[in-house]
Design a protein around this motif. Structure first.
Motif, PDB file in Angstrom:
ATOM      1  N   PRO A 111       0.709  -1.199  -0.009  1.00 24.98           N
ATOM      2  CA  PRO A 111       0.050   0.051   0.022  1.00 24.98           C
ATOM      3  C   PRO A 111       0.945   1.087  -0.058  1.00 24.98           C
ATOM      4  O   PRO A 111       1.707   1.157   0.663  1.00 24.98           O
ATOM      5  N   TRP A 112       0.332   2.370  -0.951  1.00 21.08           N
ATOM      6  CA  TRP A 112       1.137   3.659  -0.786  1.00 21.08           C
ATOM      7  C   TRP A 112       1.342   4.206   0.422  1.00 21.08           C
ATOM      8  O   TRP A 112       2.489   4.510   0.950  1.00 21.08           O
ATOM      9  N   ALA A 169       0.408  16.963  -5.027  1.00 19.67           N
ATOM     10  CA  ALA A 169       1.285  16.533  -6.125  1.00 19.67           C
ATOM     11  C   ALA A 169       2.584  16.881  -5.650  1.00 19.67           C
ATOM     12  O   ALA A 169       3.578  16.673  -6.490  1.00 19.67           O
ATOM     13  N   ALA A 170       3.056  17.266  -4.449  1.00 22.54           N
ATOM     14  CA  ALA A 170       4.008  17.446  -4.011  1.00 22.54           C
ATOM     15  C   ALA A 170       4.799  16.368  -3.319  1.00 22.54           C
ATOM     16  O   ALA A 170       5.524  16.643  -2.314  1.00 22.54           O
ATOM     17  N   ALA A 171       4.351  15.340  -3.563  1.00 24.46           N
ATOM     18  CA  ALA A 171       4.655  14.178  -2.760  1.00 24.46           C
ATOM     19  C   ALA A 171       6.252  13.859  -2.853  1.00 24.46           C
ATOM     20  O   ALA A 171       6.678  13.362  -1.802  1.00 24.46           O
ATOM     21  N   LEU A 172       6.646  13.916  -4.033  1.00 22.62           N
ATOM     22  CA  LEU A 172       8.172  13.628  -3.933  1.00 22.62           C
ATOM     23  C   LEU A 172       9.164  14.802  -3.194  1.00 22.62           C
ATOM     24  O   LEU A 172       9.911  14.630  -2.455  1.00 22.62           O
ATOM     25  N   TYR A 175       9.193  13.865   0.402  1.00 19.23           N
ATOM     26  CA  TYR A 175       9.788  12.860   0.830  1.00 19.23           C
ATOM     27  C   TYR A 175      11.268  13.247   0.687  1.00 19.23           C
ATOM     28  O   TYR A 175      12.247  12.868   1.666  1.00 19.23           O
ATOM     29  N   GLU A 176      11.697  14.065  -0.275  1.00 23.37           N
ATOM     30  CA  GLU A 176      13.160  14.539  -0.239  1.00 23.37           C
ATOM     31  C   GLU A 176      13.506  15.502   0.771  1.00 23.37           C
ATOM     32  O   GLU A 176      14.673  15.392   1.266  1.00 23.37           O
ATOM     33  N   HIS A 206      14.404   3.210  -3.880  1.00 22.22           N
ATOM     34  CA  HIS A 206      13.241   2.949  -4.627  1.00 22.22           C
ATOM     35  C   HIS A 206      11.907   3.321  -4.080  1.00 22.22           C
ATOM     36  O   HIS A 206      11.097   3.862  -4.574  1.00 22.22           O
ATOM     37  N   ARG A 207      12.129   4.018  -2.533  1.00 25.82           N
ATOM     38  CA  ARG A 207      11.009   4.847  -1.966  1.00 25.82           C
ATOM     39  C   ARG A 207      11.012   6.029  -2.646  1.00 25.82           C
ATOM     40  O   ARG A 207       9.667   6.723  -2.958  1.00 25.82           O
ATOM     41  N   ARG A 208      12.065   6.878  -2.927  1.00 28.85           N
ATOM     42  CA  ARG A 208      12.127   7.881  -3.678  1.00 28.85           C
ATOM     43  C   ARG A 208      11.251   7.773  -5.249  1.00 28.85           C
ATOM     44  O   ARG A 208      10.608   8.687  -5.444  1.00 28.85           O
ATOM     45  N   ILE A 209      11.701   6.924  -5.866  1.00 23.25           N
ATOM     46  CA  ILE A 209      11.229   6.637  -6.974  1.00 23.25           C
ATOM     47  C   ILE A 209       9.652   6.277  -7.118  1.00 23.25           C
ATOM     48  O   ILE A 209       8.856   6.808  -7.960  1.00 23.25           O
ATOM     49  N   VAL A 210       9.143   5.653  -5.934  1.00 21.64           N
ATOM     50  CA  VAL A 210       7.796   5.391  -5.947  1.00 21.64           C
ATOM     51  C   VAL A 210       7.035   6.857  -5.512  1.00 21.64           C
ATOM     52  O   VAL A 210       6.008   7.053  -5.990  1.00 21.64           O
ATOM     53  N   ALA A 211       7.739   7.699  -4.948  1.00 24.34           N
ATOM     54  CA  ALA A 211       7.314   9.167  -4.689  1.00 24.34           C
ATOM     55  C   ALA A 211       7.080   9.783  -5.798  1.00 24.34           C
ATOM     56  O   ALA A 211       6.257  10.808  -6.052  1.00 24.34           O
ATOM     57  N   THR A 212       8.053   9.526  -6.811  1.00 22.85           N
ATOM     58  CA  THR A 212       8.021  10.323  -8.008  1.00 22.85           C
ATOM     59  C   THR A 212       6.809   9.790  -8.771  1.00 22.85           C
ATOM     60  O   THR A 212       6.044  10.604  -9.383  1.00 22.85           O
TER      61      THR A 212
END
Length: 308
Positions: A111-112, A169-172, A175-176, A206-212
């Protein structure tokens, strides 16, 4: 494999962020423990990057992909290296419907909001984990930003602090910021464990990539009807709204939402109904012909968060 000017070997891999609605929750397809994304190297036999991605996902999970679009290329120098190689990852975002997601194959649906609990702001779902995560993060960011006006401002903008507006939409970006502040497990060197929200880590970045992928999909559902790739062929308007709200992590006004869907002529009645707790609900299908009639058509999210 090629070498950089410094002589360091460089390899290319393909990564897939495959999203589905599983039991009403957005989830991403992962492998192993800790979870990682389906991935594999680009080989001379692959005719294209997208074809290579499809091959690796099918080989590792047994799933044939439908909708797929290129997401981002990750090539930062500080990415985790494997065997001394600098790895360049070309990522793709794929969507599949709930029926295909439940097919018996390899891999797990993570799950996200197990990965990013702070991203779920829906109050009507009783999402206490999201609220608790944001409270924990606010305290951690307060400690991290002490004495720095710039850090305080970045924290406020990213997490909607100090009466700022929350941007789904600012999820990435969020996370960063958490990684920089040492508030996620992947930031091992400067991790502030006392302020870390309870969330699931992933292999490498990979979590950063999912956030993207999350950020891309949240932005895209406001101008393009990709949400229908996640639904069954027939669905109720309630199921459509639930899917949009689950992806965005926030509620929308029911009447406004249905008005937008009707105005965009996105769906058509099938003539079928399904029994619900109340009266029977009509079933609809997505009008794919609308894509040929309009340059842009989308499930635009109303700005109001009020419930009806």
């Amino acid at each position: 494999m090629i070498e950089s000017v410094s002589g360091q070997p460089i390899s290319a891999e393909l990564l897939a962020v495959i999203v589905a609605m599983v039991d009403g929750r957005p989830a991403v397809l992962t492998l192993g423990d800790p979870p990682s994304l389906p991935a594999g190297p680009l080989l001379p036999s692959h005719r294209s990057l997208q074809a290579a991605t499809r091959v690796w996902v099918e080989k590792q999970t047994g799933r044939k992909l439908g909708y797929l679009e290129q997401l981002y290329t990750f090539a930062d120098l500080d990415r985790p290296q494997v065997g001394g190689e600098r790895r360049i990852s070309v990522s793709y975002l794929g969507l599949t419907n709930s029926q295909a997601a439940k097919a018996s194959n390899f891999g797990e649906w993570t799950p996200w909001y197990a990965l990013f609990p702070w991203e779920d702001t829906r109050s009507n779902q009783g999402m206490r984990a999201g609220e608790a995560a944001r409270e924990c993060i606010a305290a951690g960011l307060g400690t991290w930003a002490q004495g720095s006006k710039q850090r305080r401002q970045r924290s406020a903008i990213s997490f909607g602090l100090d009466d700022r507006r929350w941007n789904p939409a600012a999820a990435l970006q969020r996370y960063e910021l958490l990684f920089e502040a040492g508030l996620v497990a992947e930031a091992a060197e400067n991790c502030m464990s006392e302020h870390m929200p309870d969330s699931l880590r992933m292999v490498g970045d990979h979590r950063r990539i999912v956030a993207t992928g999350m950020a891309r999909l949240r932005a895209k559902i406001e101008y393009h009807p990709v949400v229908f790739e996640l639904l069954s062929d027939e669905f109720t308007l309630r199921e459509l709204q639930d899917c949009v709200e689950a992806l965005a992590g926030r509620e929308v006004h029911t009447q406004n939402f249905r008005r937008v869907v009707a105005a965009e002529e996105l769906v058509a009645e099938t003539g079928h109904v399904v029994e619900t707790r109340g009266r029977p609900a009509r079933l609809y299908r997505f009008r794919r012909s609308i894509l040929q009639q309009q340059e842009t058509a989308g499930t635009k999210l109303p700005t109001s968060r009020a419930k009806s």
